[in-house]
Design a protein around this motif. Structure first.
Motif, mmCIF file in Angstrom:
data_model
loop_
_atom_site.group_PDB
_atom_site.id
_atom_site.type_symbol
_atom_site.label_atom_id
_atom_site.label_comp_id
_atom_site.label_asym_id
_atom_site.label_seq_id
_atom_site.Cartn_x
_atom_site.Cartn_y
_atom_site.Cartn_z
ATOM 1 N N TYR A 219 0.835 -1.123 0.125
ATOM 2 C CA TYR A 219 0.098 0.205 -0.048
ATOM 3 C C TYR A 219 0.891 1.348 -0.140
ATOM 4 C CZ TYR A 219 -2.904 3.527 2.133
ATOM 5 O OH TYR A 219 -3.702 4.619 2.384
ATOM 6 N N VAL A 220 0.238 2.334 -0.779
ATOM 7 C CA VAL A 220 1.154 3.543 -0.868
ATOM 8 C C VAL A 220 -0.091 4.771 -0.564
ATOM 9 C CG1 VAL A 220 2.344 5.173 -2.110
ATOM 10 C CG2 VAL A 220 3.023 2.846 -2.178
ATOM 11 N N GLY A 221 0.191 5.275 0.687
ATOM 12 C CA GLY A 221 -1.050 6.148 0.806
ATOM 13 C C GLY A 221 -0.433 7.938 0.913
ATOM 14 N N ILE A 222 -1.045 8.844 0.586
ATOM 15 C CA ILE A 222 -0.666 9.956 0.395
ATOM 16 C C ILE A 222 -1.623 10.938 1.143
ATOM 17 C CG2 ILE A 222 0.075 11.911 -1.010
ATOM 18 C CD1 ILE A 222 0.379 9.989 -3.309
ATOM 19 N N GLU A 223 -1.156 11.700 2.044
ATOM 20 C CA GLU A 223 -2.120 12.865 2.753
ATOM 21 C C GLU A 223 -1.430 13.957 2.909
ATOM 22 O OE1 GLU A 223 -4.856 14.537 4.472
ATOM 23 O OE2 GLU A 223 -5.208 12.580 3.749
ATOM 24 N N VAL A 224 -2.084 15.314 2.506
ATOM 25 C CA VAL A 224 -1.532 16.494 2.781
ATOM 26 C C VAL A 224 -1.554 17.004 4.044
ATOM 27 C CG1 VAL A 224 -3.639 17.661 2.159
ATOM 28 C CG2 VAL A 224 -1.594 18.555 1.643
ATOM 29 N N ASP A 225 -2.537 16.510 5.053
ATOM 30 C CA ASP A 225 -2.705 17.259 6.293
ATOM 31 C C ASP A 225 -1.875 16.499 7.239
ATOM 32 O OD1 ASP A 225 -4.969 18.853 7.878
ATOM 33 O OD2 ASP A 225 -4.392 17.255 8.975
ATOM 34 N N GLU A 226 -1.125 17.204 8.097
ATOM 35 C CA GLU A 226 -0.298 16.769 8.788
ATOM 36 C C GLU A 226 -0.786 16.081 9.986
ATOM 37 O OE1 GLU A 226 3.482 18.160 11.896
ATOM 38 O OE2 GLU A 226 2.315 19.465 10.819
ATOM 39 N N THR A 227 -2.164 16.503 10.615
ATOM 40 C CA THR A 227 -2.674 15.847 11.563
ATOM 41 C C THR A 227 -3.417 14.498 11.036
ATOM 42 O OG1 THR A 227 -3.606 18.017 12.423
ATOM 43 C CG2 THR A 227 -4.926 15.968 12.977
ATOM 44 N N TYR A 228 -3.760 14.442 10.121
ATOM 45 C CA TYR A 228 -4.390 12.951 9.577
ATOM 46 C C TYR A 228 -3.136 12.117 9.071
ATOM 47 C CZ TYR A 228 -9.257 14.192 9.849
ATOM 48 O OH TYR A 228 -10.465 14.472 10.329
ATOM 49 N N PHE A 229 -2.092 12.640 8.616
ATOM 50 C CA PHE A 229 -1.057 11.852 8.192
ATOM 51 C C PHE A 229 -0.473 11.228 9.634
ATOM 52 C CE2 PHE A 229 3.808 11.296 8.140
ATOM 53 C CZ PHE A 229 3.650 10.489 7.002
ATOM 54 N N GLU A 230 -0.578 11.810 10.668
ATOM 55 C CA GLU A 230 -0.106 11.397 11.975
ATOM 56 C C GLU A 230 -0.942 10.312 12.521
ATOM 57 O OE1 GLU A 230 3.027 11.637 13.294
ATOM 58 O OE2 GLU A 230 3.628 12.852 12.172
ATOM 59 N N ILE A 231 -2.251 10.568 12.357
ATOM 60 C CA ILE A 231 -3.482 9.751 12.687
ATOM 61 C C ILE A 231 -3.174 8.225 11.730
ATOM 62 C CG2 ILE A 231 -5.982 9.136 12.562
ATOM 63 C CD1 ILE A 231 -6.087 12.112 13.225
ATOM 64 N N SER A 232 -2.828 8.302 10.685
ATOM 65 C CA SER A 232 -2.889 7.220 9.784
ATOM 66 C C SER A 232 -1.514 6.526 10.063
ATOM 67 C CB SER A 232 -2.680 7.717 8.362
ATOM 68 O OG SER A 232 -3.674 8.284 7.839
ATOM 69 N N CYS A 233 -0.554 6.980 10.658
ATOM 70 C CA CYS A 233 0.449 6.379 10.839
ATOM 71 C C CYS A 233 0.489 5.545 12.139
ATOM 72 C CB CYS A 233 1.783 7.166 11.229
ATOM 73 S SG CYS A 233 2.270 8.057 9.567
ATOM 74 N N ARG A 234 -0.150 6.266 13.248
ATOM 75 C CA ARG A 234 -0.626 5.506 14.418
ATOM 76 C C ARG A 234 -1.414 4.437 14.352
ATOM 77 N NH1 ARG A 234 -0.989 11.017 16.166
ATOM 78 N NH2 ARG A 234 -3.123 10.863 16.433
ATOM 79 N N ARG A 235 -2.446 4.767 13.249
ATOM 80 C CA ARG A 235 -3.542 3.659 12.868
ATOM 81 C C ARG A 235 -3.028 2.600 12.456
ATOM 82 N NH1 ARG A 235 -8.755 4.112 9.493
ATOM 83 N NH2 ARG A 235 -9.996 2.520 10.286
ATOM 84 N N LEU A 236 -2.039 2.776 11.486
ATOM 85 C CA LEU A 236 -1.524 1.456 10.923
ATOM 86 C C LEU A 236 -0.489 0.648 11.716
ATOM 87 C CD1 LEU A 236 -0.899 2.654 7.222
ATOM 88 C CD2 LEU A 236 -2.413 1.076 7.901
ATOM 89 N N GLU A 237 0.303 1.595 12.582
ATOM 90 C CA GLU A 237 0.821 0.823 13.404
ATOM 91 C C GLU A 237 0.241 -0.029 14.384
ATOM 92 O OE1 GLU A 237 3.182 4.410 15.111
ATOM 93 O OE2 GLU A 237 4.378 4.411 13.485
ATOM 94 N N ALA A 238 -0.709 0.472 15.061
ATOM 95 C CA ALA A 238 -1.821 -0.138 16.016
ATOM 96 C C ALA A 238 -2.179 -1.443 15.062
ATOM 97 C CB ALA A 238 -2.738 0.721 16.432
ATOM 98 N N ALA A 239 -2.718 -1.309 13.728
ATOM 99 C CA ALA A 239 -3.050 -2.367 13.141
ATOM 100 C C ALA A 239 -2.141 -3.664 12.886
ATOM 101 C CB ALA A 239 -3.746 -1.969 12.028
ATOM 102 N N LEU A 240 -0.804 -3.089 12.509
ATOM 103 C CA LEU A 240 0.267 -4.077 12.176
ATOM 104 C C LEU A 240 0.512 -4.775 13.689
ATOM 105 C CD1 LEU A 240 2.189 -4.691 10.209
ATOM 106 C CD2 LEU A 240 3.716 -2.962 11.077
ATOM 107 N N SER A 241 0.688 -4.105 14.786
ATOM 108 C CA SER A 241 0.885 -4.811 16.092
ATOM 109 C C SER A 241 0.015 -5.843 16.569
ATOM 110 C CB SER A 241 1.164 -3.773 17.212
ATOM 111 O OG SER A 241 0.061 -2.897 17.477
ATOM 112 N N THR A 242 -1.612 -5.470 16.026
ATOM 113 C CA THR A 242 -2.556 -6.457 16.765
ATOM 114 C C THR A 242 -3.038 -7.498 15.638
ATOM 115 O OG1 THR A 242 -4.153 -4.834 16.359
ATOM 116 C CG2 THR A 242 -3.234 -4.720 18.311
ATOM 117 N N GLY A 243 -3.038 -6.897 14.314
ATOM 118 C CA GLY A 243 -3.668 -7.762 13.346
ATOM 119 C C GLY A 243 -5.053 -7.668 13.275
ATOM 120 N N GLY A 244 -5.486 -6.522 14.133
ATOM 121 C CA GLY A 244 -6.977 -6.475 14.256
ATOM 122 C C GLY A 244 -7.626 -5.202 13.380
#
Length: 248
Positions: A219-244
Motif C-alpha cells: 500500500y502507498v498512501g498520500i495525505e496532505v494534512d499533517e494531523t491526518y498523516f499522524e493519525i494514519s501512521c498511528r492507526r497502521l502501527e496499531a493494526a500491524l501490531s495487533t493484526g485487528g
C-alpha cells in the motif's frame, strides 16, 4: 531521496504532501490498482464552500470530534479539472489493465464519471454503497443513504480474477478517525479484485491502508494534512501490531 516526509509501516508506505506533487515523483507503471476517497467538495453546493468541513458534513452535536480536512472548497468546474489532473497522473502510475475506484456522493456522481474519462481511464461502472437505515433521516424526503464508487480500468482488462459484489451494504462506523470515515469491511470488499501495490492518493485516516494490511496487499498512501498523516501512521502501527480491525 524524496523531498516529502515518508514513513514505512510494514508493507505500507506513507507520504505527507500534495497528491499531485507526490505522484509526480513515483515510478510509472509501478502500481497494480488505485482506490481513492477524495474530498468531494459537495457540501458547498448548498452552503458556503468556505465553511469548515465539520459544519458542512456534521450535525452540531458532533462538531469538534474530528480534525477538519483540506481540499473541500472547489466548485464543480474546478472539481472536474482537478479530478482529471490527478486521475491522469494516477493512470500513468497504474499498470495497463489495472483498476481505479473513486468514491463520490450523489451530487458529484455525474462529474466524477466525466472526470474518470477525462483522465484517460475506461469507465466501467458504478458500485453503490448502501449506508443502511442508520443514515440520518430528513422529514418529507428520501434518505441520502447511498454513496458510490465510480470504477474503470487503464485500457483493456481481461476477464480473469476474482469477482466482487456490485453493491455493498455497511453502516457508517460509530467510532471513526475522520469526519468522512468509512468501514474497513467496505474497503476490503472493494479491494477484492485488485492487486498490489495499491495507490491511495487521499489517505485520510488510512482506512484503505488498514484493509490492505489485512489482505496482505502492499500500500502507498498520500495525505496532505499533517494531523491526518499522524493519525494514519498511528492507526497502521496499531493494526500491524495487533493484526485487528480499526474503525473508519
Amino acid at each position: 531521496m524524496s523531498r516529502f516526509e515518508c514513513r514505512q509501516i510494514g508493507t505500507a508506505t506513507l507520504y505527507r504532501g500534495d497528491a499531485l506533487e507526490v505522484m509526480a515523483t513515483l515510478q510509472a507503471g509501478s502500481f497494480g490498482d488505485c482506490l481513492a476517497d477524495p474530498p468531494y467538495s459537495s457540501g458547498g453546493n448548498v452552503r458556503d464552500k468556505a465553511q469548515a468541513t465539520s459544519a458542512k458534513y456534521q450535525s452540531s452535536e458532533h462538531r469538534g470530534l474530528y480534525p477538519e480536512f483540506q481540499g473541500d472548497t472547489r466548485d464543480q468546474r474546478s472539481y472536474l479539472a482537478w479530478s482529471a489532473l490527478w486521475l491522469a497522473r494516477a493512470r500513468q502510475l497504474v499498470a495497463p489493465g489495472g483498476l481505479v475506484g473513486i468514491f463520490s456522493d450523489w451530487r458529484q456522481l455525474p462529474v466524477t464519471t466525466d472526470a474518470i474519462q477525462c483522465g484517460g481511464w475506461v469507465w466501467r461502472g458504478v458500485v453503490p454503497w448502501d449506508k443502511t437505515e442508520s443514515s440520518r433521516p430528513q422529514l418529507g424526503r428520501y434518505r441520502n443513504q447511498t454513496e458510490y464508487v465510480v470504477w474503470g480500468s487503464n485500457g483493456a482488462r481481461p476477464l480473469a480474477g476474482p469477482t466482487a459484489p456490485g453493491l455493498f451494504r455497511h453502516s457508517v462506523p460509530r467510532q471513526k478517525h475522520h469526519i468522512a470515515g468509512k468501514p474497513v469491511e467496505l474497503m476490503g470488499g472493494l479491494l477484492r479484485p485488485m492487486r498490489g501495490p495499491i495507490l491511495d492518493p487521499f489517505m485520510g485516516s488510512a482506512t484503505i491502508g488498514v484493509a490492505c494490511l489485512q489482505l496482505g496487499l502492499p500500500y502507498v498512501g498520500i495525505e496532505v494534512d499533517e494531523t491526518y498523516f499522524e493519525i494514519s501512521c498511528r492507526r497502521l502501527e496499531a493494526a500491524l501490531s495487533t493484526g485487528g480491525t480499526t474503525h473508519g
